[in-house]
Design a protein around this motif. Structure first.
Motif, PDB file in Angstrom:
ATOM      1  N   LEU A   2       0.755  -1.254   0.138  1.00  0.00           N
ATOM      2  CA  LEU A   2       0.010  -0.064  -0.067  1.00  0.00           C
ATOM      3  C   LEU A   2       0.730   1.214   0.107  1.00  0.00           C
ATOM      4  CD1 LEU A   2      -2.834  -0.965   2.412  1.00  0.00           C
ATOM      5  CD2 LEU A   2      -3.319  -0.648   0.107  1.00  0.00           C
ATOM      6  N   THR A   3       1.986   1.139   0.708  1.00  0.00           N
ATOM      7  CA  THR A   3       3.069   2.403   0.811  1.00  0.00           C
ATOM      8  C   THR A   3       3.289   2.770  -0.583  1.00  0.00           C
ATOM      9  OG1 THR A   3       3.543   2.098   2.912  1.00  0.00           O
ATOM     10  CG2 THR A   3       4.942   3.364   1.863  1.00  0.00           C
ATOM     11  N   GLU A   4       3.779   1.641  -1.215  1.00  0.00           N
ATOM     12  CA  GLU A   4       4.282   1.845  -2.530  1.00  0.00           C
ATOM     13  C   GLU A   4       3.356   2.275  -3.501  1.00  0.00           C
ATOM     14  OE1 GLU A   4       7.531   1.832  -3.322  1.00  0.00           O
ATOM     15  OE2 GLU A   4       7.990   1.429  -1.222  1.00  0.00           O
ATOM     16  N   ALA A   5       2.211   1.816  -3.429  1.00  0.00           N
ATOM     17  CA  ALA A   5       1.182   2.412  -4.342  1.00  0.00           C
ATOM     18  C   ALA A   5       0.851   3.713  -3.993  1.00  0.00           C
ATOM     19  CB  ALA A   5      -0.281   1.497  -4.237  1.00  0.00           C
ATOM     20  N   ARG A   6       0.828   4.152  -2.828  1.00  0.00           N
ATOM     21  CA  ARG A   6       0.598   5.551  -2.493  1.00  0.00           C
ATOM     22  C   ARG A   6       1.738   6.474  -2.806  1.00  0.00           C
ATOM     23  NH1 ARG A   6      -2.461   9.579  -2.448  1.00  0.00           N
ATOM     24  NH2 ARG A   6      -1.927  11.321  -0.731  1.00  0.00           N
ATOM     25  N   LYS A   7       2.867   5.965  -2.922  1.00  0.00           N
ATOM     26  CA  LYS A   7       3.992   6.626  -3.537  1.00  0.00           C
ATOM     27  C   LYS A   7       3.975   6.880  -4.749  1.00  0.00           C
ATOM     28  CE  LYS A   7       7.611   5.598   0.118  1.00  0.00           C
ATOM     29  NZ  LYS A   7       8.715   4.886   0.350  1.00  0.00           N
ATOM     30  N   ALA A   8       3.547   5.741  -5.684  1.00  0.00           N
ATOM     31  CA  ALA A   8       3.374   6.096  -7.035  1.00  0.00           C
ATOM     32  C   ALA A   8       2.046   6.894  -7.472  1.00  0.00           C
ATOM     33  CB  ALA A   8       3.121   4.607  -7.578  1.00  0.00           C
ATOM     34  N   GLU A   9       1.201   6.879  -6.676  1.00  0.00           N
ATOM     35  CA  GLU A   9       0.253   7.731  -6.928  1.00  0.00           C
ATOM     36  C   GLU A   9       0.812   9.332  -6.792  1.00  0.00           C
ATOM     37  OE1 GLU A   9      -4.150   9.044  -5.096  1.00  0.00           O
ATOM     38  OE2 GLU A   9      -3.091   7.330  -4.386  1.00  0.00           O
ATOM     39  N   ARG A  30       6.145  18.101  -3.294  1.00  0.00           N
ATOM     40  CA  ARG A  30       6.233  17.070  -2.406  1.00  0.00           C
ATOM     41  C   ARG A  30       6.481  18.090  -0.854  1.00  0.00           C
ATOM     42  NH1 ARG A  30       6.452  11.883  -2.736  1.00  0.00           N
ATOM     43  NH2 ARG A  30       7.100  11.937  -4.875  1.00  0.00           N
ATOM     44  N   ASN A  31       5.721  17.682  -0.082  1.00  0.00           N
ATOM     45  CA  ASN A  31       5.873  18.417   1.356  1.00  0.00           C
ATOM     46  C   ASN A  31       5.797  17.696   2.408  1.00  0.00           C
ATOM     47  OD1 ASN A  31       5.894  20.589   2.977  1.00  0.00           O
ATOM     48  ND2 ASN A  31       3.866  21.281   2.828  1.00  0.00           N
ATOM     49  N   PRO A  36      -0.201   9.037   9.453  1.00  0.00           N
ATOM     50  CA  PRO A  36      -0.542   7.816   8.624  1.00  0.00           C
ATOM     51  C   PRO A  36      -1.926   7.623   8.472  1.00  0.00           C
ATOM     52  CG  PRO A  36       0.959   7.441  10.576  1.00  0.00           C
ATOM     53  CD  PRO A  36       0.319   9.009  10.740  1.00  0.00           C
ATOM     54  N   TRP A  37      -2.424   6.858   7.568  1.00  0.00           N
ATOM     55  CA  TRP A  37      -3.696   6.604   7.098  1.00  0.00           C
ATOM     56  C   TRP A  37      -4.130   5.355   8.153  1.00  0.00           C
ATOM     57  CZ3 TRP A  37      -3.916   5.754   1.030  1.00  0.00           C
ATOM     58  CH2 TRP A  37      -3.588   6.942   0.593  1.00  0.00           C
ATOM     59  N   PRO A  47       1.906   5.573   5.596  1.00  0.00           N
ATOM     60  CA  PRO A  47       2.207   6.672   5.608  1.00  0.00           C
ATOM     61  C   PRO A  47       1.714   7.613   4.548  1.00  0.00           C
ATOM     62  CG  PRO A  47       4.270   5.691   4.993  1.00  0.00           C
ATOM     63  CD  PRO A  47       3.158   4.483   5.317  1.00  0.00           C
ATOM     64  N   ALA A  48       1.185   9.011   4.513  1.00  0.00           N
ATOM     65  CA  ALA A  48       0.571   9.512   3.763  1.00  0.00           C
ATOM     66  C   ALA A  48       1.289  10.835   3.400  1.00  0.00           C
ATOM     67  CB  ALA A  48      -0.803  10.105   4.325  1.00  0.00           C
ATOM     68  N   SER A  49       1.643  10.879   2.109  1.00  0.00           N
ATOM     69  CA  SER A  49       2.597  11.896   1.492  1.00  0.00           C
ATOM     70  C   SER A  49       1.724  13.046   1.651  1.00  0.00           C
ATOM     71  CB  SER A  49       3.028  11.532   0.103  1.00  0.00           C
ATOM     72  OG  SER A  49       3.719  10.533   0.269  1.00  0.00           O
ATOM     73  N   ARG A  50       2.563  14.144   1.691  1.00  0.00           N
ATOM     74  CA  ARG A  50       1.947  15.522   1.829  1.00  0.00           C
ATOM     75  C   ARG A  50       2.286  16.357   0.398  1.00  0.00           C
ATOM     76  NH1 ARG A  50       2.767  18.936   6.978  1.00  0.00           N
ATOM     77  NH2 ARG A  50       1.827  20.441   5.565  1.00  0.00           N
ATOM     78  N   VAL A  51       1.474  16.981  -0.092  1.00  0.00           N
ATOM     79  CA  VAL A  51       1.567  17.357  -1.375  1.00  0.00           C
ATOM     80  C   VAL A  51       1.120  19.073  -1.316  1.00  0.00           C
ATOM     81  CG1 VAL A  51       1.352  17.767  -3.903  1.00  0.00           C
ATOM     82  CG2 VAL A  51       1.374  15.405  -2.781  1.00  0.00           C
ATOM     83  N   ASP A  52       1.960  20.049  -1.609  1.00  0.00           N
ATOM     84  CA  ASP A  52       1.663  21.565  -1.624  1.00  0.00           C
ATOM     85  C   ASP A  52       1.372  21.779  -2.863  1.00  0.00           C
ATOM     86  OD1 ASP A  52       1.297  23.920  -0.710  1.00  0.00           O
ATOM     87  OD2 ASP A  52       3.436  24.256  -0.151  1.00  0.00           O
ATOM     88  N   ASP A  53      -0.001  21.902  -3.255  1.00  0.00           N
ATOM     89  CA  ASP A  53      -0.464  22.606  -4.540  1.00  0.00           C
ATOM     90  C   ASP A  53      -0.523  24.050  -4.681  1.00  0.00           C
ATOM     91  OD1 ASP A  53      -1.356  23.101  -7.124  1.00  0.00           O
ATOM     92  OD2 ASP A  53      -2.921  21.463  -6.905  1.00  0.00           O
ATOM     93  N   LYS A  54       0.272  24.918  -5.086  1.00  0.00           N
ATOM     94  CA  LYS A  54       0.396  26.124  -5.062  1.00  0.00           C
ATOM     95  C   LYS A  54      -0.348  26.837  -6.262  1.00  0.00           C
ATOM     96  CE  LYS A  54       4.648  25.858  -2.780  1.00  0.00           C
ATOM     97  NZ  LYS A  54       6.293  26.255  -2.837  1.00  0.00           N
ATOM     98  N   ARG A  55      -0.837  26.094  -7.232  1.00  0.00           N
ATOM     99  CA  ARG A  55      -1.530  26.691  -8.159  1.00  0.00           C
ATOM    100  C   ARG A  55      -2.843  27.603  -7.738  1.00  0.00           C
ATOM    101  NH1 ARG A  55      -3.575  22.325 -11.381  1.00  0.00           N
ATOM    102  NH2 ARG A  55      -3.485  21.159  -9.320  1.00  0.00           N
TER     103      ARG A  55
END
Length: 57
Positions: A2-9, A30-31, A36-37, A47-55
């Motif tokens: 699941l971690t690898e799938a989330r990283k790929a997403e 990436r932020n 964790p989920w 683990p849940a990755s954080r993404v900062d979308d500044k658009r």
């Protein structure tokens, strides 16, 4: 797995918005990691990755 799938997403999302703005910075980066989920089994934490979308939409 699941971690690898989330990283790929997250990697695919970041690649889709890899263009740079007028100042040469990437608007979506990436932020770190978030909390964790929760997963229905107690055996793993994802683990849940954080993404900062500044658009600006």
């Amino acid at each position: 797995m699941l971690t690898e799938a989330r990283k790929a997403e997250v990697d695919a999302y970041l690649a889709a918005f890899a263009e740079r703005d007028e100042a040469g910075r990437r608007p979506v980066v990436r932020n770190g990691h978030d909390q964790p989920w929760p997963v229905l089994t107690s055996a793993i934490e994802v683990p849940a990755s954080r993404v900062d979308d500044k658009r600006i939409d």
